[in-house]
Structure formats: structure tokens, C-alpha cells
Design a protein around this motif. Sequence first.
Motif, PDB file in Angstrom:
ATOM      1  N   TYR A  91       0.849  -1.195   0.000  1.00  0.00           N
ATOM      2  CA  TYR A  91       0.000   0.000   0.000  1.00  0.00           C
ATOM      3  C   TYR A  91       0.883   1.243   0.000  1.00  0.00           C
ATOM      4  CZ  TYR A  91      -3.878  -3.086   1.056  1.00  0.00           C
ATOM      5  OH  TYR A  91      -4.817  -4.087   0.996  1.00  0.00           O
ATOM      6  N   ARG A  92       0.528   2.210  -0.819  1.00  0.00           N
ATOM      7  CA  ARG A  92       1.233   3.481  -0.850  1.00  0.00           C
ATOM      8  C   ARG A  92       0.221   4.613  -0.822  1.00  0.00           C
ATOM      9  NH1 ARG A  92       4.723   0.980   0.307  1.00  0.00           N
ATOM     10  NH2 ARG A  92       6.843   0.720  -0.471  1.00  0.00           N
ATOM     11  N   TYR A  93       0.678   5.751  -0.299  1.00  0.00           N
ATOM     12  CA  TYR A  93      -0.173   6.913  -0.194  1.00  0.00           C
ATOM     13  C   TYR A  93       0.411   7.982  -1.111  1.00  0.00           C
ATOM     14  CZ  TYR A  93      -2.540  10.819   1.999  1.00  0.00           C
ATOM     15  OH  TYR A  93      -3.314  11.928   2.227  1.00  0.00           O
ATOM     16  N   ALA A  94      -0.436   8.701  -1.820  1.00  0.00           N
ATOM     17  CA  ALA A  94       0.073   9.771  -2.679  1.00  0.00           C
ATOM     18  C   ALA A  94      -0.915  10.934  -2.654  1.00  0.00           C
ATOM     19  CB  ALA A  94       0.245   9.268  -4.108  1.00  0.00           C
ATOM     20  N   ALA A  95      -0.415  12.109  -2.919  1.00  0.00           N
ATOM     21  CA  ALA A  95      -1.295  13.281  -2.978  1.00  0.00           C
ATOM     22  C   ALA A  95      -0.846  14.177  -4.108  1.00  0.00           C
ATOM     23  CB  ALA A  95      -1.240  14.033  -1.654  1.00  0.00           C
ATOM     24  N   THR A  96      -1.797  14.615  -4.921  1.00  0.00           N
ATOM     25  CA  THR A  96      -1.526  15.624  -5.936  1.00  0.00           C
ATOM     26  C   THR A  96      -2.373  16.830  -5.531  1.00  0.00           C
ATOM     27  OG1 THR A  96      -3.349  15.018  -7.398  1.00  0.00           O
ATOM     28  CG2 THR A  96      -1.282  13.809  -7.692  1.00  0.00           C
ATOM     29  N   PRO A  97      -2.164  17.996  -6.199  1.00  0.00           N
ATOM     30  CA  PRO A  97      -3.000  19.135  -5.815  1.00  0.00           C
ATOM     31  C   PRO A  97      -4.497  18.822  -5.963  1.00  0.00           C
ATOM     32  CG  PRO A  97      -1.167  19.842  -7.185  1.00  0.00           C
ATOM     33  CD  PRO A  97      -1.138  18.344  -7.174  1.00  0.00           C
ATOM     34  N   GLN A  98      -4.839  17.883  -6.836  1.00  0.00           N
ATOM     35  CA  GLN A  98      -6.256  17.565  -7.079  1.00  0.00           C
ATOM     36  C   GLN A  98      -6.868  16.658  -6.019  1.00  0.00           C
ATOM     37  OE1 GLN A  98      -4.262  18.120  -9.685  1.00  0.00           O
ATOM     38  NE2 GLN A  98      -5.511  19.834 -10.412  1.00  0.00           N
ATOM     39  N   ARG A  99      -6.128  15.654  -5.608  1.00  0.00           N
ATOM     40  CA  ARG A  99      -6.718  14.706  -4.654  1.00  0.00           C
ATOM     41  C   ARG A  99      -5.678  13.802  -4.013  1.00  0.00           C
ATOM     42  NH1 ARG A  99     -10.466  10.890  -8.272  1.00  0.00           N
ATOM     43  NH2 ARG A  99     -12.006  12.167  -7.233  1.00  0.00           N
ATOM     44  N   LYS A 100      -6.174  13.023  -3.036  1.00  0.00           N
ATOM     45  CA  LYS A 100      -5.300  12.070  -2.353  1.00  0.00           C
ATOM     46  C   LYS A 100      -5.623  10.661  -2.865  1.00  0.00           C
ATOM     47  CE  LYS A 100      -5.429  14.804   1.883  1.00  0.00           C
ATOM     48  NZ  LYS A 100      -6.723  15.529   1.799  1.00  0.00           N
ATOM     49  N   PHE A 101      -4.601   9.809  -2.795  1.00  0.00           N
ATOM     50  CA  PHE A 101      -4.769   8.442  -3.284  1.00  0.00           C
ATOM     51  C   PHE A 101      -4.254   7.442  -2.249  1.00  0.00           C
ATOM     52  CE2 PHE A 101      -4.018  11.110  -7.032  1.00  0.00           C
ATOM     53  CZ  PHE A 101      -5.103  10.773  -7.819  1.00  0.00           C
ATOM     54  N   VAL A 102      -5.000   6.351  -2.087  1.00  0.00           N
ATOM     55  CA  VAL A 102      -4.452   5.188  -1.398  1.00  0.00           C
ATOM     56  C   VAL A 102      -4.323   4.111  -2.466  1.00  0.00           C
ATOM     57  CG1 VAL A 102      -4.810   3.420   0.349  1.00  0.00           C
ATOM     58  CG2 VAL A 102      -5.455   5.783   0.834  1.00  0.00           C
ATOM     59  N   ILE A 103      -3.084   3.654  -2.666  1.00  0.00           N
ATOM     60  CA  ILE A 103      -2.788   2.756  -3.780  1.00  0.00           C
ATOM     61  C   ILE A 103      -2.454   1.366  -3.249  1.00  0.00           C
ATOM     62  CG2 ILE A 103      -1.274   2.399  -5.782  1.00  0.00           C
ATOM     63  CD1 ILE A 103      -0.528   5.444  -5.466  1.00  0.00           C
ATOM     64  N   ALA A 104      -3.094   0.359  -3.807  1.00  0.00           N
ATOM     65  CA  ALA A 104      -2.745  -1.026  -3.462  1.00  0.00           C
ATOM     66  C   ALA A 104      -2.084  -1.644  -4.689  1.00  0.00           C
ATOM     67  CB  ALA A 104      -3.995  -1.801  -3.083  1.00  0.00           C
ATOM     68  N   ASP A 105      -0.797  -1.953  -4.581  1.00  0.00           N
ATOM     69  CA  ASP A 105      -0.100  -2.620  -5.684  1.00  0.00           C
ATOM     70  C   ASP A 105      -0.228  -4.126  -5.444  1.00  0.00           C
ATOM     71  OD1 ASP A 105       1.499  -3.307  -7.812  1.00  0.00           O
ATOM     72  OD2 ASP A 105       3.379  -2.964  -6.728  1.00  0.00           O
ATOM     73  N   CYS A 106      -1.043  -4.780  -6.273  1.00  0.00           N
ATOM     74  CA  CYS A 106      -1.367  -6.201  -6.037  1.00  0.00           C
ATOM     75  C   CYS A 106      -0.438  -7.118  -6.810  1.00  0.00           C
ATOM     76  CB  CYS A 106      -2.801  -6.487  -6.472  1.00  0.00           C
ATOM     77  SG  CYS A 106      -4.012  -5.533  -5.561  1.00  0.00           S
ATOM     78  N   PRO A 107      -0.252  -8.343  -6.322  1.00  0.00           N
ATOM     79  CA  PRO A 107       0.543  -9.303  -7.088  1.00  0.00           C
ATOM     80  C   PRO A 107      -0.249  -9.864  -8.261  1.00  0.00           C
ATOM     81  CG  PRO A 107      -0.210 -10.299  -5.037  1.00  0.00           C
ATOM     82  CD  PRO A 107      -0.726  -8.893  -5.048  1.00  0.00           C
ATOM     83  N   GLY A 108       0.438 -10.178  -9.358  1.00  0.00           N
ATOM     84  CA  GLY A 108      -0.237 -10.692 -10.541  1.00  0.00           C
ATOM     85  C   GLY A 108      -0.196 -12.202 -10.645  1.00  0.00           C
ATOM     86  N   HIS A 109       0.785 -12.808  -9.959  1.00  0.00           N
ATOM     87  CA  HIS A 109       0.966 -14.255 -10.090  1.00  0.00           C
ATOM     88  C   HIS A 109      -0.276 -15.002  -9.598  1.00  0.00           C
ATOM     89  CE1 HIS A 109       2.675 -18.235  -9.734  1.00  0.00           C
ATOM     90  NE2 HIS A 109       3.726 -17.799 -10.419  1.00  0.00           N
ATOM     91  N   VAL A 110      -0.670 -16.024 -10.362  1.00  0.00           N
ATOM     92  CA  VAL A 110      -1.893 -16.792 -10.047  1.00  0.00           C
ATOM     93  C   VAL A 110      -1.881 -17.294  -8.603  1.00  0.00           C
ATOM     94  CG1 VAL A 110      -3.343 -18.715 -10.806  1.00  0.00           C
ATOM     95  CG2 VAL A 110      -1.898 -17.546 -12.452  1.00  0.00           C
ATOM     96  N   GLN A 111      -0.707 -17.709  -8.153  1.00  0.00           N
ATOM     97  CA  GLN A 111      -0.576 -18.260  -6.806  1.00  0.00           C
ATOM     98  C   GLN A 111      -0.986 -17.262  -5.728  1.00  0.00           C
ATOM     99  OE1 GLN A 111       3.367 -19.812  -6.373  1.00  0.00           O
ATOM    100  NE2 GLN A 111       3.079 -20.228  -4.187  1.00  0.00           N
ATOM    101  N   TYR A 112      -0.929 -15.980  -6.029  1.00  0.00           N
ATOM    102  CA  TYR A 112      -1.224 -14.965  -5.008  1.00  0.00           C
ATOM    103  C   TYR A 112      -2.528 -14.227  -5.287  1.00  0.00           C
ATOM    104  CZ  TYR A 112       3.526 -16.226  -4.154  1.00  0.00           C
ATOM    105  OH  TYR A 112       4.644 -16.968  -3.927  1.00  0.00           O
ATOM    106  N   THR A 113      -3.432 -14.910  -6.006  1.00  0.00           N
ATOM    107  CA  THR A 113      -4.706 -14.283  -6.351  1.00  0.00           C
ATOM    108  C   THR A 113      -5.461 -13.834  -5.097  1.00  0.00           C
ATOM    109  OG1 THR A 113      -4.795 -15.678  -8.300  1.00  0.00           O
ATOM    110  CG2 THR A 113      -6.812 -14.556  -7.723  1.00  0.00           C
ATOM    111  N   ARG A 114      -5.317 -14.583  -4.011  1.00  0.00           N
ATOM    112  CA  ARG A 114      -6.057 -14.195  -2.804  1.00  0.00           C
ATOM    113  C   ARG A 114      -5.565 -12.839  -2.278  1.00  0.00           C
ATOM    114  NH1 ARG A 114      -5.001 -18.819   1.414  1.00  0.00           N
ATOM    115  NH2 ARG A 114      -4.250 -19.873  -0.411  1.00  0.00           N
TER     116      ARG A 114
END
Length: 441
Positions: A91-114
Amino acid sequence: MAAVPDGAAAVTQSPEPVMDLLRFAAVGSVDDGKSTLIGRLLHDTKQLFDDQLEAVATASRRRGAVGVDLSFVTDGLRAEREQGITIDVAYRYAATPQRKFVIADCPGHVQYTRNMATGASTADLALVVVDASKGLREQTRRHVCIAALLGVRQLIVAANKMDRIAWDKDAYDQVVKDMIVLPARLGIESCTVVPVSALYGDNVADRSDAAPWYDGPTILQALEQAPAGAWAGVHGAHHGSAARLPVQWVLRQPGGGRSYAGMVNGGPIRPGDEVVVLPGGQRTRVTAVETLDGPLEEASVGLSVSVRLADDVDVSRGDILAAADDPPEVASEIEATVCWFDQRPLSAGDQYRMKHTTRITPARVLKVTGRLDVNDLELSPTESLNENDIGTVILTTASPLAADPYQRNRITGSFVLIDPTTNGTVAAGMVGPPDVTPSPD
Ligand SMILES: Nc1nc2c(ncn2[C@@H]2O[C@H](COP(=O)(O)OP(=O)(O)OP(=O)(O)O)[C@@H](O)[C@H]2O)c(=O)[nH]1
Ligand SMILES: [Mg+2]
């Protein structure tokens, strides 16, 4: 809010007031460039400190990367990067002058689908990353299905690695074509496809002239224009369910009496409201709603509060206080859609523990009824679900559940299944059949 260039794919405007926090999850198949895109977005919007950049540059040099490998920003310097893939959600947090973001960078590998499902479960929007040189893969479709089933209603698609195919418009058009059919049948309200190179930063935060045929928004513009607050909104009254308060704690008050703490969802709770305690069914009235800052006239959706009740009714952890005029149904047999994550197949007779809101109860699989094909979205009859299948089941629970259909309430309509021997989460479940429109032909 940044202006949308003419011809940009429309982003649906929410009737709700746009809140300034957008939660989004980067999803898509392994190695298609999710971590690189998030790293690029954070880098180009100046969210990274010098020491972070230095650490990323050092790690890149050590791994023999040409230039700076921005996937290290979210993958960090963790051991998982040794394998070159993301395992956990970052999880990462970011802010631009327009808005704030909470970002979840998810794994792509099938094994980690959960883990992907965990990241998507709190997202307003999914940023779907597709390697345009390879096209849409089954795992990408699976991620889109899971995100949609989890209530995500907006997609931004990054047709990535355009630099590898000399910004071939046909490859971009193919991604657009593939992405139009799938989301529409999954109830996705908006889908913008942006041609990008996460590696070089084209059309991520800065507009690129590499694709003169594209006049839509950059990834950042699309993220800034998307309606926010849907995550809270999905819990909210406009999706049809009235107030629900799953009881997390029963608190003894110093002067006698008890109060009941939990997070409000479905709709606001006010002193004077008639409520029903479920699954028991006793009716009473809210006399006070409090937070640590004192009493409230109204507790809105998403707020953690404690409430006092007029009568000395029996309420325990795991019960739900619900608006008396519109309570969820109480049943010990439920039809549900599940994403199955265990290596062992799911079939009739299997026993698990079901965690539904704040309650954990034993559950048994009465019947597996169907499997969803993520390519054509058809549900076909089956007797078992294999790892990473999405399907429909009928479950019976040891104690009755007060549950809403998932489409009405993202909290009281969802559950997870836990393996009693390993304690691992084996399924994400949604009450009711999947919200998929049948194919027109
Ligand atoms: N040429 C090119 N390579 C890219 C681009 N984006 C990412 N890559 C490369 O693709 C590889 C995988 O990138 P990641 O960002 O780790 O992919 P990911 O989707 O996060 O992978 P998982 O998290 O394991 O699913 C890396 O070697 C990147 O440098 C791009 O736009 N162009
Ligand atoms: Mg990654």
C-alpha cells in the motif's frame, strides 16, 4: 480537476459529492508492469524522497537493471523482489493538488490471487495493467472479474509496454476491444484505456507525443477525474441497504449499563432510531451514539462508534444492530458466489469456518452449483471448484447469519471461509449469485 481532452473516453460522474480520496488497486497478470507503473506514477508526481530514490537506484544497480527500476518503489527491497514478482499487496499513499490516493499494488501471479482480492476489496477503482505486446490474458480477466464481484465499478486500463511494440495502434485497439465486452457485463460503469509506457513514463503523469493518435487522458488525469468515495458509497444508503452496525465489542459503562461498538455501514445511525438485534430479533431503540470525541446527532457510514440502547437486550460480539424497518434477512442456508483460493478443491460436504462481519461460525458446503468461465462469463454446472475458480455454492451455517445480498451491502454481504486446520483464508465470498449479465447470443 484536470481538463479532459476532446475525445477522451468518458468517465461516469457520480451523483454523490466527489470526495477527495480515491482508493485504487493496480491489478493484472504477472510482469505486465503494475509495480513499475505505480513507481513511475509516484516518481513523476514527486512523491518520493531523495533517500527512497537513492535506495531504488542502488537496488537497481545491484540487480543489473539499466537505469532505475521503478518497480522497486513498491516491491521495496524485500526478498520477494529476488524472484522478480510481487507476492503481498503493497500500500502506498500519494497526494496531488487535485486529490489524495491510497494505492494497493497487487501481485499478478496466479498463486497470489487471494492477496489481489484483499487489495481490491477496499478499492473504488481498479487500475488494470495489460502488457499490450501480449494482449489480455486469462489472469487479467480473472482479476477484472474478482474486482467487479468485490464491488469495484470503475476501471482504468493501462495498455502498457507500448514502447516495445513501437506504439502500434492496432495493439492498443485490441486491448480496447477486449476490455469493452468484459466490464460491461460485469456491471462496470466506466472503463478508460490509456496507451502507456510505465518504463519510460509516457502517458503516466506526463503526456507523450509517442502516440499522436491518442487524445484521451493520461493515467494521472483519469485517476484525478474518477469519482471517489465509492468505497464508502458502496456501504452507503444509495446502494439500497439501511443502517447496520456489526458489533465488534460490548463495553461496560462505568456508571452501569453497556454500549456496543462497531463501524457503521449501510446508512447513518441516529439516537431515536428503532433497531433490531440480529440474528436474535429483539427490537429496541438507540438512545445515544458516541465516539471518543463525545456524543453525536448522527453517525455516518464508515465511522467507528459506540451506541447505547433503550432496553437491556442480549447483544454479543458478532451480532448486528440493523434498522428495524429494513433489516437484512436471517438465514442459515445461503446462496453465494465464491473465489476459491485453496489448492484442495471445494466440494459438497466440506467444512470451514465462516467469518461474516464480526462473527465466526462453522459452515458446511451443501452444494457447489456452478463455475464462472472468466473468458466468456458463462456459468456452467459443476460439482467442485479448483484453485482460483470463481463459482456459486450453497452453504449452511451452524448459527444463523444476518446477511444482505452483496450488491446491497459490501460489508454484510461478504464473508471469508477459513480452513479450520491451517487457519488460512481459502475463499472470498459474496452473498447471492454473481452480478453478471448473460451473453446476448
Ligand atoms: N519495455 C517495457 N518494460 C516494462 C514496462 N513496464 C514494466 N516493464 C518491465 O516488465 C517487468 C515486470 O514489471 P513489474 O512492474 O515488476 O510487473 P508487475 O506487474 O508488478 O509484476 P507482479 O507484481 O509480479 O505481478 C520489469 O522488468 C519491468 O522493467 C514498459 O512500459 N515497457
Ligand atoms: Mg508487482
